[in-house]
Scaffold this active site. Structure first.
Site, mmCIF file in Angstrom:
data_model
loop_
_atom_site.group_PDB
_atom_site.id
_atom_site.type_symbol
_atom_site.label_atom_id
_atom_site.label_comp_id
_atom_site.label_asym_id
_atom_site.label_seq_id
_atom_site.Cartn_x
_atom_site.Cartn_y
_atom_site.Cartn_z
ATOM 1 N N GLU A 61 0.864 -1.263 -0.067
ATOM 2 C CA GLU A 61 0.049 0.108 0.000
ATOM 3 C C GLU A 61 0.787 1.362 -0.104
ATOM 4 O O GLU A 61 0.447 2.110 -0.843
ATOM 5 C CB GLU A 61 -1.023 0.152 1.304
ATOM 6 C CG GLU A 61 -2.184 -0.604 1.018
ATOM 7 C CD GLU A 61 -1.952 -2.311 1.322
ATOM 8 O OE1 GLU A 61 -1.187 -2.447 1.659
ATOM 9 O OE2 GLU A 61 -3.052 -2.937 0.932
ATOM 10 N N HIS A 105 -9.806 -5.358 11.105
ATOM 11 C CA HIS A 105 -10.327 -5.200 9.747
ATOM 12 C C HIS A 105 -11.785 -4.574 9.926
ATOM 13 O O HIS A 105 -12.603 -4.734 8.755
ATOM 14 C CB HIS A 105 -10.810 -6.559 9.078
ATOM 15 C CG HIS A 105 -9.311 -7.309 8.712
ATOM 16 N ND1 HIS A 105 -8.319 -7.854 9.509
ATOM 17 C CD2 HIS A 105 -9.144 -7.295 7.414
ATOM 18 C CE1 HIS A 105 -7.490 -8.230 8.867
ATOM 19 N NE2 HIS A 105 -7.568 -7.894 7.459
#
Lengths: 392, 366
Positions: B80, B149
């Protein structure tokens, strides 16, 4: 001082020509006549055949190199004084000693090629077409600064010159630079991006993440590690298990270059550009040195000896090298070169004087450029009932 | 009868746009928006994990690789920081990247680029370097995915000057706001919701037009049918999935004679303070709803804004409903307690209306 310089100049003739001055001489004052020069050291290569040590140049180019580097040197030394006089605040990272990298790179490329670097950016900015006034005014936080006083030392930009900053976060500029290269390839431009970083940033993970993608997608990206051997106050051997930064790309080829030799830098950048346009990323490690500490808050002498600093100044200074070459080829006299340096002092002083006259940004500038398109929303100051503005 | 009338209120409200209400899932709304904007502007490209050959981790980018090719739909490695930085650099150079984070939890790996490289650049460069980039992906809790998450990032990104932060709820929101985001010259954080992707919503006829867009910075006030006539008792602000919960809470409240105006924020930054305040000045009571953590949350900002702008109009303290102040647990019963439920919103609205029984807070052994 003058005596020892001339003695050194004389010694050049007496001694067998040392590596940096090996040349075929032309006894003509034609400023475009070709001179062949050899780089001080051969290139060390990783996964690639290195370019030749032989470079053709001209009296014109030699004089330009001298002039450009002298101007950069003078600018940085003047910035040192301004910082100590508290006219420059916050961070100020000076580039003196490393001028050959900026000048050599610029001479090998066009303004459509992109450069991005970290915070030691004043001289790169100059090389990309920035002016002394824009530089000093920005350092002092004035309206006529290249970022209108809103950026400061670490945030110089010149988009029309292909210079994308000026970044404060160590290592971030490398993925950004690879993004520039991505855009160049996407737009089918035949140009490249030089993403510059230091030996400190060379260990950053995001560098390897972005380099992996650059290699996967064959992006025209050239990673230039300006290895001045110290990441802030930490010597390279204490920070990197492998300080052979030109090899760190593994599958990406690399070249180790004497970063104090402007011709070596020029040759390497020319070579790298040709490579990157055809084959994707390449790493250039510029072996260079900064005379100042990491920044103006760092004396630079607690982690290295004064002997080391003065030793490099004597043996490897990039401007002295060019001076010797110019004198050796009778392109200019010592006095003429000294006059150029005096002229540089003068224009730098003039730029500083003009920058001092430049006003600070208008208070309304606090709220400009937050967005390109602000939709007329309100932004507020410290006391939101007192200071409010509509973002254009 | 009244109940049927109320249950049909949502459909009734949308009748004003077209005679045959067409429906669209949020997924299709996003996919079509991406498709049309890529078609309209060759500078737009998509980059992210599994966006290409896998057709998108949540199928939002389905079909785009086939249509636009691998130069414009790029599958990235799981890096990322690297690809967000590359995206921002491409935006510096004038392209219009859409960077997908598989969830916004992973955006934390790239947050330096979102804030320091993207949000601040136009300002630091005094307008030289603009960053027309969109960072999009699912945000907030899904179902049973656990603590790492499930975080909502609206409050964090919403705090940053230089960013625009959007949170669509319905398909029309998704389509209109994503188009605006892609066309916008500034960096936009586009917070979707995984659980909404499959939900179907009626959409207006104009929504299908390729030039359709919704303005950034404008919230949408809606109420169930009854409130249009019987006045308004309480304002409920919400964004993303919580809008659906708030609307259902409004239906329940309406049966008890409390009419709520639900404000679908749509835009976290800029926050539509005028719309929120105008509503509170009408209802005099406010409940803020969000999925994220309570401290320094979106509700805290809305509460502060209302206290500053509309203090004299408040008849009750502002109520906040948010995710629990804990990392998201996995066990289904604990997870249920960690996220707002419709009854929480109803209870808070009643409290704001001084209609609730005195609540005894559940004793917590820490």
């Amino acid at each position: 001082m003058a005596l020892s310089t001339s003695r050194r100049a004389i010694n050049q003739f007496i001694k067998p020509l040392s590596s940096s001055v090996y040349a075929t001489r032309r006894l003509t004052s034609d400023s475009t006549a070709t001179i062949t020069v050899e780089t001080s050291l051969p290139f060390t290569a990783h996964n690639i055949d290195p370019p030749s040590r032989s470079i053709t140049t001209s009296p014109n180019e030699l004089m330009t190199f001298f002039s450009d580097m002298a101007e950069m040197r003078r600018m940085e030394i003047a910035a040192d004084s301004l910082y100590k006089a508290k006219l420059i605040r916050g961070f100020c990272h000076l580039y003196d000693g490393q001028e050959a990298v900026a000048v050599g790179m610029e001479s090998a490329i066009t303004r459509k090629d992109c450069i991005i670097t970290a915070y030691r950016d004043h001289c790169i900015f100059l090389g990309r077409g920035g002016t002394l006034l824009e530089s000093f005014a920005e350092l002092m936080g004035r309206k006529e600064g290249c970022s209108r006083g809103k950026g400061g030392s670490m945030h110089f930009y010149k988009k029309e010159g292909g210079f994308y900053g000026g970044h404060g976060i160590v290592g971030a500029q490398v993925p950004l630079g690879i993004g520039l290269a991505f855009a160049q390839k996407y737009s089918k431009e035949e140009y490249v991006t030089f993403a510059m970083y230091g030996d400190g940033a060379a260990n950053q993970g995001q560098l390897f993440e972005a380099l992996n993608m650059a290699a996967l997608w064959d992006l025209p990206a050239i990673l230039v590690c300006e290895n001045n051997h110290y990441g802030m106050g930490t010597a390279e051997w204490r920070a990197a298990k492998s300080p052979a930064y030109y090899k760190r790309g593994d599958y990406v080829p690399g070249l180790k270059v004497d970063g104090m030799d402007v011709f070596a830098v020029k040759q390497a950048c020319k070579f790298a550009k040709e490579h990157a346009l055809k084959n994707g990323p390449i790493i250039l490690e510029m072996d260079t040195y900064r005379y100042h500490g990491h920044s103006m808050s760092d004396p630079g002498s607690t982690y290295r000896t004064r002997d080391e600093i003065s030793g490099v100044r004597q043996e490897r200074d990039p401007i002295e090298r060019i001076r010797k070459l110019i004198l050796a080829h009778d392109i200019a006299t010592e006095k003429e070169l000294k006059d150029i340096e005096k002229e540089k002092r003068k224009i730098v002083d003039e730029a500083i004087a003009k920058a001092k006259e430049s006003p600070m940004p208008d208070p309304s500038e606090l709220f400009t450029n937050v967005y390109v398109k602000g939709f007329g929303v309100e932004a507020c100051g410290a006391d939101r009932k007192e200071v409010r503005a509509t973002l254009p | 009868n009244m109940n049927q009338f109320l249950l049909g209120s949502r459909v009734f409200a949308s009748r004003s746009f077209s005679s045959a209400a067409k429906e669209m899932t949020v997924r299709d709304a996003l996919n079509s928006a991406l498709d049309e904007e890529m078609s309209a502007d060759p500078k737009v490209f998509i980059m992210g994990e599994e966006v290409g050959e896998y057709q998108g981790a949540y199928k939002i980018t389905k079909g785009l690789l086939d249509k636009y090719g691998p130069e414009r739909v790029l599958d990235t490695p799981i890096t990322e920081a690297g690809f967000a930085g590359i995206g921002v650099g491409a935006a510096y150079h004038g392209l219009k990247p859409i960077i997908e984070f598989m969830t916004f939890n992973f955006s934390m790996q790239a947050i330096d680029h979102i804030i320091n490289s993207a949000a601040k650049s136009n300002y630091m460069s005094a307008g030289q370097i603009s960053v027309p980039i969109v960072f999009r992906g699912p945000n907030g809790a899904a179902a049973g995915v656990g603590a790492q998450h499930s975080q909502c990032y609206a409050a964090w990104y919403g705090a940053c000057p230089g960013l625009k932060v959007l949170a669509p709820y319905s398909s029309e929101d998704a389509r209109g706001l994503l188009k605006s985001a892609i066309r916008d010259p500034d960096p936009v954080v586009f917070l979707e919701n995984e659980l909404l992707y499959g939900e179907s919503f009626p959409v207006s006829a104009e929504c299908f037009d390729s030039s359709f867009s919704l303005p950034i910075g404008k919230a949408k006030a809606s109420s169930c049918f009854l409130s249009l006539f019987l006045g308004k008792d309480v304002t409920i602000t919400a964004f993303s999935k919580m809008v659906g919960y708030a609307l259902k809470a409004a239906e329940i409240l309406a049966k008890e004679g409390i009419t709520a105006e639900v404000i679908n924020l749509r835009s976290i930054r800029p926050l539509d303070r005028p719309t929120i305040n105008a509503s509170v000045r009408k209802t005099n009571r406010l409940v803020t709803v969000e999925e994220g953590f309570p401290q320094h949350g979106v509700g805290a900002e809305i509460c502060a804004s209302v206290v500053e702008e509309s203090f004299e109009y408040l008849d009750a303290p502002v109520e906040r409903i948010s995710g629990a102040d804990v990392p998201m647990p996995y066990a289904a019963n604990l997870e249920r307690m960690a996220v707002p439920q419709i009854e929480d919103i109803v209870r808070a609205a009643k409290r704001a209306c001084y209609r609730a029984a005195k609540s005894v807070p559940m004793a917590a052994a820490a």
